[in-house]
Design an enzyme around this catalytic site. Structure first.
Site, PDB file in Angstrom:
ATOM      1  N   ASP A 237      75.264 -64.991  44.132  1.00 55.01           N
ATOM      2  CA  ASP A 237      75.522 -63.566  43.905  1.00 55.01           C
ATOM      3  C   ASP A 237      74.601 -62.959  42.849  1.00 55.01           C
ATOM      4  OD1 ASP A 237      77.367 -61.933  45.273  1.00 55.01           O
ATOM      5  OD2 ASP A 237      79.052 -63.106  44.544  1.00 55.01           O
TER       6      ASP A 237
ATOM      7  N   HIS B 212      73.907 -61.535  46.821  1.00 55.82           N
ATOM      8  CA  HIS B 212      74.945 -60.517  46.680  1.00 55.82           C
ATOM      9  C   HIS B 212      74.994 -59.642  47.936  1.00 55.82           C
ATOM     10  CE1 HIS B 212      77.779 -58.251  44.389  1.00 55.82           C
ATOM     11  NE2 HIS B 212      77.091 -57.133  44.456  1.00 55.82           N
TER      12      HIS B 212
ATOM     13  N   SER C 203      81.970 -56.308  45.704  1.00 51.99           N
ATOM     14  CA  SER C 203      81.241 -55.902  44.497  1.00 51.99           C
ATOM     15  C   SER C 203      82.089 -54.904  43.696  1.00 51.99           C
ATOM     16  CB  SER C 203      79.865 -55.343  44.871  1.00 51.99           C
ATOM     17  OG  SER C 203      79.025 -55.268  43.752  1.00 51.99           O
TER      18      SER C 203
END
Length: 553
Positions: free
Chosen positions: A338, A453, A213
């Protein structure tokens, strides 16, 4: 009698084995001696673990990190340090400390002390707002514990803290407070590892940085910055690259002034001096993100405390800096859903099977995500994503379309663009692409759900092995595959070649038609695919990009 003798013999062998077990003991670093702890992790396998080694001095407020002055005697490196000062999860208070620039090291040992091991340095995510080198903690089980990777892949693992939120990324947009302090912290940690890791049995010329991320975007920033020349050999970006729409703050001054007003500082030339004097907790709280989002105001547009093009660490736009990564091997990829985490904040009905999501939400989201190119681009985006709907799309189709759109815009398309740029500029550097598609383990999610995610992290860090009761055997397969690919890559630059066996060979991205590896529990030859979502990558990078940019007032 024979059995008794055998028992005594085994006991003596175990005692001798433990007595002779390889261990680093106290290690010399540039700041002084450090002493970690040794754990047995299997027959003739041990782990030296060092927690809380300072890699820089306690940082000045809104200033670059500087070297640590050092210490006398032997530093006991047995506990994680506090994370850097940040908002708590509810954004109602502050946790952590300004004195936070510490790192942690896991060194696998066999019968003799390890030497010249490949090194993997992890950079955590958290939207540049929160996170810590040890990760989330449940009953003393830390998410970013490096032991499983180190033991199974025979690599040294390093994690560290860097400043986040206001104290890490506030920028006045000029020389007073240029910003990117969190990126400079990351660079300081990587530099420290390069200078000191040989004494821990590591190879300073074979450092791989990996992150997820905002950590994945940070990895990309680090290999694009000229400041890291010669320090990094390889890199892995999981669900985040420098080209992501949330990765660069385009209006740093405006946001710094908003924070200044909240804490009672002027917005003129005295702003930065005032912010440096103000209680750091107050400044951190003022950097709060507005979590009230909707289809027409998506949460991704609220992630504004992020890196800036400062002309120093980042001398230009990220897409112009890929020359600096020409000799760095690079893996980048995303999770197939995600965008789900973000989409559910924007449109809460997504996870509720009893509540249908109106088509109007898709149109509103299309226009909102396209705001940088204006409403005409928004309508084109909507048409692009609904072209196969037919006259009466099911609720499942509507909801999946929203997740796909946010996944593409926030993660997948920028990652593909970064892969193309890396591959196009590469000299000796190799390029690899993946899609992580292991279905979510969250029972509240819809049946069509893929990997949300951050769901890749538990597998990369081997949680199905360290907490086996929480997982099925198929999850241990996924963890084994990921650790093998990641650590092979760290050792050789080729995820299919190294000390660990893999279920299928992973070809380079550009070897024949932009290939990628689909990672899940059912891996075989069919897991190698090509042209990941090519039509939509083309739409965002070419058609959408051809609309004139909207000038913000």
């Amino acid at each position: 009698m024979m059995m008794v003798m055998l028992g005594v013999f085994i006991s003596v062998a175990l005692i001798l084995g433990t007595a002779n077990a390889a261990s680093l003991g106290a290690v010399y670093t540039e700041g002084g001696m450090v002493q970690g702890e040794k754990h047995s992790v299997g027959l003739f396998r041990y782990m030296d673990v060092f927690k809380g080694i300072p890699f820089a001095a306690p940082p000045g407020r809104l200033e670059k990190p500087v070297p640590h002055p050092g210490w006398d005697g032997v530093l006991k490196a047995t506990d994680y340090s506090k994370r850097c000062m940040q908002l708590n999860l509810l954004a109602t208070d502050v946790v952590g400390s300004e004195d936070c620039l510490y790192l942690n090291i896991w060194v696998p040992q066999g019968r003799s002390v390890s030497t010249n091991l490949s090194v993997m340095v992890f950079i955590y995510g958290g939207g540049f707002l929160l996170g810590g080198g040890q990760g989330a903690n449940f009953l003393n089980n830390y998410l970013y514990d490096g032991q499983e990777i180190a033991d199974r892949g025979n690599v040294i693992v390093v994690t560290f803290n860097y400043r986040v939120g206001s104290l890490g990324f506030l920028s006045s947009g000029d020389a007073d407070a240029p910003g990117n302090y969190g990126l400079w912290d990351q660079h300081a940690a990587i530099s420290w590892v390069h200078r000191n890791i040989r004494n821990f049995g590591g190879n300073p010329d074979n450092i791989t940085i990996f992150g997820e991320s905002a950590g994945g975007a940070s990895v990309n920033f680090q290999i694009l910055s000229p400041k890291n020349k010669g320090l990094i050999r390889r890199a892995i970006s999981q669900s985040g690259v420098a080209l992501c729409p949330w990765a660069v703050n385009r209006n740093p001054r405006q946001y710094a002034e908003e924070i200044a007003k909240k804490v009672g500082c002027p917005t003129d030339s005295g702003m930065v001096a005032c912010l440096r004097r103000t209680d750091p907790k107050t400044v951190t709280l003022a950097g709060n993100v507005n979590f009230s989002a909707s289809a027409s105001h998506p949460i991704v547009h609220n992630l504004v405390l992020s890196p800036v093009i400062d002309g120093d660490f980042l001398p230009g736009e990220p897409e112009t800096l890929f020359e600096n990564a020409a000799d760095i091997d690079y893996i980048a990829g995303v999770n197939d859903m995600d965008g789900h985490l973000f989409a559910t904040v924007d449109i809460p009905s997504l996870n509720n099977a009893l509540v249908s999501t109106p088509v109007e939400d898709v149109r509103a989201l299309s226009i909102a995500l396209s705001e940088s190119r204006g409403p005409d681009a928004g309508i084109t985006t909507y048409e692009e994503y609904t072209v196969n709907w037919g006259s009466d799309p099911s609720d499942k189709v509507v909801k999946k379309t929203i997740v796909d759109m946010e996944t593409d815009y926030i993660f997948l398309v920028p990652t593909q663009a970064a892969l193309y740029l890396h591959s196009d500029h590469a000299k000796s550097g190799r390029t690899y692409s993946y899609l992580f598609s292991e279905p979510s383990r969250m029972p509240i999610f819809p049946l069509w759900m893929g990997a949300d995610h951050a769901e890749d992290l538990q597998f990369v860090f081997g949680k199905p092995f360290s907490t086996p009761l929480g997982y099925f055997p198929r999850h241990r397969d996924v963890a084994k595959y990921m650790i093998s690919y990641w650590t092979n890559f760290a050792q050789t630059g080729d995820p299919s070649k190294g000390e660990s066996s893999v279920p299928v060979s992973w070809p380079e991205f550009a070897s024949s038609g932009h290939q990628y590896l689909n990672i899940n529990n059912k891996m075989n030859r069919d897991s190698v695919k090509q042209m990941l979502r090519t039509r939509l990558v083309y739409y965002w990078t070419t058609v959408f990009a051809s609309f004139p940019a909207v000038q913000k007032s």
